[in-house]
Write a protein that holds these residues in place. Structure first.
Motif, PDB file in Angstrom:
ATOM      1  N   GLY A  82      40.346  39.856  49.284  1.00  7.25           N
ATOM      2  CA  GLY A  82      39.171  40.427  48.649  1.00  7.25           C
ATOM      3  C   GLY A  82      38.990  39.804  47.282  1.00  7.25           C
ATOM      4  O   GLY A  82      39.816  38.999  46.834  1.00  7.25           O
ATOM      5  N   PHE A  83      37.925  40.168  46.615  1.00  6.00           N
ATOM      6  CA  PHE A  83      37.638  39.551  45.322  1.00  6.00           C
ATOM      7  C   PHE A  83      37.533  40.624  44.252  1.00  6.00           C
ATOM      8  O   PHE A  83      36.798  41.595  44.399  1.00  6.00           O
ATOM      9  CB  PHE A  83      36.333  38.746  45.377  1.00  6.00           C
ATOM     10  CG  PHE A  83      36.260  37.678  44.324  1.00  6.00           C
ATOM     11  CD1 PHE A  83      36.592  36.371  44.634  1.00  6.00           C
ATOM     12  CD2 PHE A  83      35.881  37.975  43.026  1.00  6.00           C
ATOM     13  CE1 PHE A  83      36.537  35.371  43.664  1.00  6.00           C
ATOM     14  CE2 PHE A  83      35.839  37.005  42.045  1.00  6.00           C
ATOM     15  CZ  PHE A  83      36.160  35.688  42.365  1.00  6.00           C
ATOM     16  N   ASP A  84      38.278  40.414  43.184  1.00  3.20           N
ATOM     17  CA  ASP A  84      38.298  41.329  42.039  1.00  3.20           C
ATOM     18  C   ASP A  84      37.109  40.994  41.150  1.00  3.20           C
ATOM     19  O   ASP A  84      37.153  40.061  40.346  1.00  3.20           O
ATOM     20  CB  ASP A  84      39.616  41.169  41.280  1.00  3.20           C
ATOM     21  CG  ASP A  84      39.764  42.147  40.142  1.00  3.20           C
ATOM     22  OD1 ASP A  84      38.891  43.031  39.989  1.00  3.20           O
ATOM     23  OD2 ASP A  84      40.747  42.038  39.385  1.00  3.20           O
ATOM     24  N   ILE A  85      36.022  41.727  41.299  1.00  3.41           N
ATOM     25  CA  ILE A  85      34.797  41.452  40.561  1.00  3.41           C
ATOM     26  C   ILE A  85      34.943  41.910  39.107  1.00  3.41           C
ATOM     27  O   ILE A  85      35.343  43.051  38.846  1.00  3.41           O
ATOM     28  CB  ILE A  85      33.589  42.163  41.203  1.00  3.41           C
ATOM     29  CG1 ILE A  85      33.442  41.770  42.672  1.00  3.41           C
ATOM     30  CG2 ILE A  85      32.308  41.845  40.423  1.00  3.41           C
ATOM     31  CD1 ILE A  85      33.103  40.331  42.920  1.00  3.41           C
ATOM     32  N   ILE A  86      34.630  41.029  38.180  1.00  4.57           N
ATOM     33  CA  ILE A  86      34.643  41.367  36.758  1.00  4.57           C
ATOM     34  C   ILE A  86      33.263  41.053  36.177  1.00  4.57           C
ATOM     35  O   ILE A  86      32.456  40.346  36.794  1.00  4.57           O
ATOM     36  CB  ILE A  86      35.738  40.594  35.988  1.00  4.57           C
ATOM     37  CG1 ILE A  86      35.541  39.076  36.140  1.00  4.57           C
ATOM     38  CG2 ILE A  86      37.124  41.007  36.482  1.00  4.57           C
ATOM     39  CD1 ILE A  86      36.515  38.240  35.315  1.00  4.57           C
TER      40      ILE A  86
END
Length: 491
Positions: free
Chosen positions: A281-285
Motif C-alpha cells: 500500500g502507499f503511505d499518503i502524505i
C-alpha cells in the motif's frame, strides 16, 4: 444537486490528450523518472502509482493504480455509479467504451502502464549486472513492476485468457525504445510476466523494505499467484498462496478492522497502511499532493471532492442482498445523509472513510491507498484448492477468514454451512465472498475473468440496470486507444 465544488481545476471536465507523435509509448513519465539514476527512478515509478496525470491527461479521473482499481470494479458490476452530475467514469460504469478507441478512458491506462514498462525496460538494461545488494533489489523490483504492468494490460485489453492468440492480445516491449511492434501471442507475454516475477522472488530474498509502498518478496509472490490463477495453474496458485499465508507473517484483517462500529466509534477504515494485514500500500502524505482527483476523492463522503457532492459509488444492490444478515461486512454499506438532507443508499461509508468521519472534512488527502492484503490469499488458496478437488483443505483455509466476518459469539454457527457445500457450491461461495470481502479494492474483475463468471447487474446503477454480461463480453474489456492505432502501423 445543490452543492458544487469550487476549485477552479474542476472546470476541466473534458479530458485533454497530451499527444505527440510517439505519445502512445511516451518515454518520460516525469522528468525525474527518466533522467534519475535507476534506484531513484524506482521511487519515481512507485510515485507514478498514486499521482495524477500519469496516464497522460489532465483528467481528474487519471490518478494511477487506484484509478485502474476503480475501472475494474465498475466493469465487474460490483461497484455501481449511482449518480453522475459531473460524468467522471460514466463511460466506464455504463460500459460505453468498447469499440471506441478514441475514448479517453481507453487511453489513460494504456499510456500509464506502457510508460511504466518503458521505464522498467530502461532500468533493467542499466542494472543488468548489479554491483551490490542494493542494485540487485532495485533490479528485482523493476522486473516485478514490469510484470505488474503487463498483467493489468492483459486483464484490461483482452477479453479472456487465450494463450495461443495473437489477435486478442497487445504488443510486447522488452527494450527501452519506441520501435513499434505487432501484438504478441498471449503465451509470450505471460511467459515474460512469470519470468519477471520469478526473478523478483529469487532476488528479493533478504530484502527488508523501508515501507509497504515497495514490492518485496511476498508481494511478488502475491502478484504471481494472481497470474497463475488467470492461467489456470491452480496447483501453483495453491502453493504460492499458502506460502504467503504460512510464512509472510501477516495476520488476517480482524473483525474490528473490517467495519466501522458507530456505537463504539472504532473500527474499519481501510485507510492506514500500517494495518497489520496490508502487504502492499502507499503511505499518503501531504507532499504527495493527492486531493480532488483521487480514489478517495471519488469514493469517500468524508473527503471534499466528487463523491461528497453527489457522484456516488455504491455496492451493487444484488450483491448486497447476497451478504448474509449476520455477516459484519453487510454493515460496511449504509445510507448516508449529507448536510443538505440528500440521502444516498448502500455507500461504503463504514469501510472506506477518512478517519475524522467529518462530511467533506478531508481537503488534502492523507488517508492511505491499499494495493494488497493477506486476506486475498486465503480466498485465492481456497479457490485454487477447490478447483483441484481438495475440498477439505479448501474449507479449512476458507473458514479461517469467514470466522472473522461474523460476530465472535455466533461465528461457529454462522459458518457451519460451509461444511455441507458440494465442490461446485464451494467454488461459488468462495467467488461470492471474494467479491464481498474485496469490494472496492480492485480485485473482483480479476476473479470474474479467471472464474469465467457472468456479471448480473442490479437496479441501482445509473445506467445499464438489471442486465447480464458474460465475462468475455467485449463490453467488459477496453479497446486499444486511437493514439496507438494511429502511431503503431504494425497493429
Amino acid at each position: 444537486m445543490k452543492r458544487y465544488l469550487t476549485y477552479s481545476i474542476l472546470l476541466a471536465i473534458t479530458a485533454v490528450f497530451t499527444g505527440c507523435q510517439k505519445d502512445f509509448l511516451n518515454t518520460s513519465p516525469t522528468e525525474t523518472v527518466s533522467t534519475a539514476p535507476p534506484e531513484q527512478r524506482l521511487n519515481g515509478l512507485y510515485l507514478m502509482m498514486i499521482q495524477s496525470g500519469t496516464g497522460g491527461t489532465t483528467a481528474q479521473s487519471d490518478f494511477g493504480q487506484k484509478m485502474v482499481d476503480m475501472y475494474t470494479d465498475f466493469l465487474s458490476g460490483d461497484m455501481a455509479l449511482t449518480n453522475a452530475p459531473y460524468g467522471w467514469f460514466q463511460d466506464i460504469a455504463n460500459l460505453k467504451i468498447s469499440g471506441l478507441p478514441q475514448n479517453t478512458y481507453n487511453y489513460i491506462p494504456w499510456r500509464y502502464y506502457y510508460r511504466m514498462i518503458y521505464e522498467t525496460n530502461k532500468s533493467i538494461a542499466e542494472l543488468a549486472t548489479p554491483k551490490n545488494d542494493r542494485e540487485k533489489y532495485a533490479l528485482a523490483q523493476f522486473h516485478a513492476l514490469r510484470a505488474h504492468a503487463y498483467y493489468y494490460l492483459m486483464q484490461l485489453f483482452t477479453t479472456k485468457y487465450e494463450p495461443d492468440s495473437s489477435t486478442n492480445s497487445i504488443p510486447l516491449y522488452t527494450q527501452a525504445n519506441v520501435t513499434t511492434k505487432a501484438k504478441a501471442k498471449q503465451s509470450d507475454i505471460y511467459a515474460l510476466i512469470v519470468s519477471d516475477l520469478q526473478f523478483a522472488i529469487d532476488n528479493l530474498d533478504g530484502f527488508r523494505r523501508d515501507n509497504k509502498g515497495m514490492i518485496d518478496k511476498n508481494v511478488a509472490k502475491g502478484i504471481l499467484a494472481y497470474v497463475y490463477a488467470t492461467m489456470g495453474e491452480n496447483q501453483k496458485v495453491a502453493e504460492l498462496a499458502q506460502d504467503i499465508i504460512n510464512k509472510s507473517g501477516y495476520p488476517l484483517t480482524t473483525r474490528e478492522q473490517t467495519v466501522y462500529n458507530s456505537t463504539t466509534g472504532k473500527g474499519g477504515g481501510f485507510n492506514d497502511v500500517q494495518t497489520s494485514s496490508w502487504m502492499w500500500g502507499f503511505d499518503i502524505i501531504a507532499e504527495n499532493g493527492v486531493n480532488l482527483g483521487s480514489w478517495w476523492g471519488f469514493m469517500d463522503m468524508f473527503t471534499y471532492s466528487y463523491a461528497s457532492v453527489g457522484e456516488t459509488k455504491a455496492i451493487d444492490d444484488k450483491l448486497h442482498q447476497q451478504i448474509r444478515n449476520s455477516d459484519i461486512r453487510k454493515k460496511q454499506f449504509d445510507t448516508f445523509v449529507d448536510d443538505e438532507g440528500e440521502s444516498y443508499s448502500l455507500l461504503p461509508v463504514n469501510k472506506f472513510f477518512a478517519p475524522e468521519r467529518k462530511f467533506q472534512g478531508q481537503r488534502v488527502v492523507l488517508t492511505d491507498y491499499i494495493f494488497m492484503r493477506v486476506d486475498e490469499f486465503y480466498l485465492l488458496a481456497a479457490e485454487a484448492l477447490a478447483k483441484l478437488g481438495q475440498d477439505a483443505q479448501a474449507k479449512t483455509i476458507y473458514k479461517k477468514l469467514l470466522t472473522l466476518r461474523y460476530p465472535e459469539a455466533t461465528a461457529a454457527t454462522d459458518i457451519a454451512y460451509v461444511d455441507a457445500l458440494s465442490n461446485t457450491e464451494l467454488q461459488d461461495d468462495i467467488y461470492l465472498n471474494t467479491r464481498i470481502e474485496l469490494w472496492g479494492e480492485g480485485k473482483s474483475y480479476l476473479a470474474l475473468k479467471r472464474n469465467h463468471k457472468t456479471v448480473n447487474r442490479g437496479s441501482n446503477h445509473y445506467e445499464v440496470k438489471n442486465q447480464s454480461f458474460n465475462y468475455d463480453n467485449p463490453k467488459l474489456s477496453l479497446t486499444i486507444p486511437q493514439n496507438e492505432l494511429q502511431n503503431n502501423l504494425d497493429l
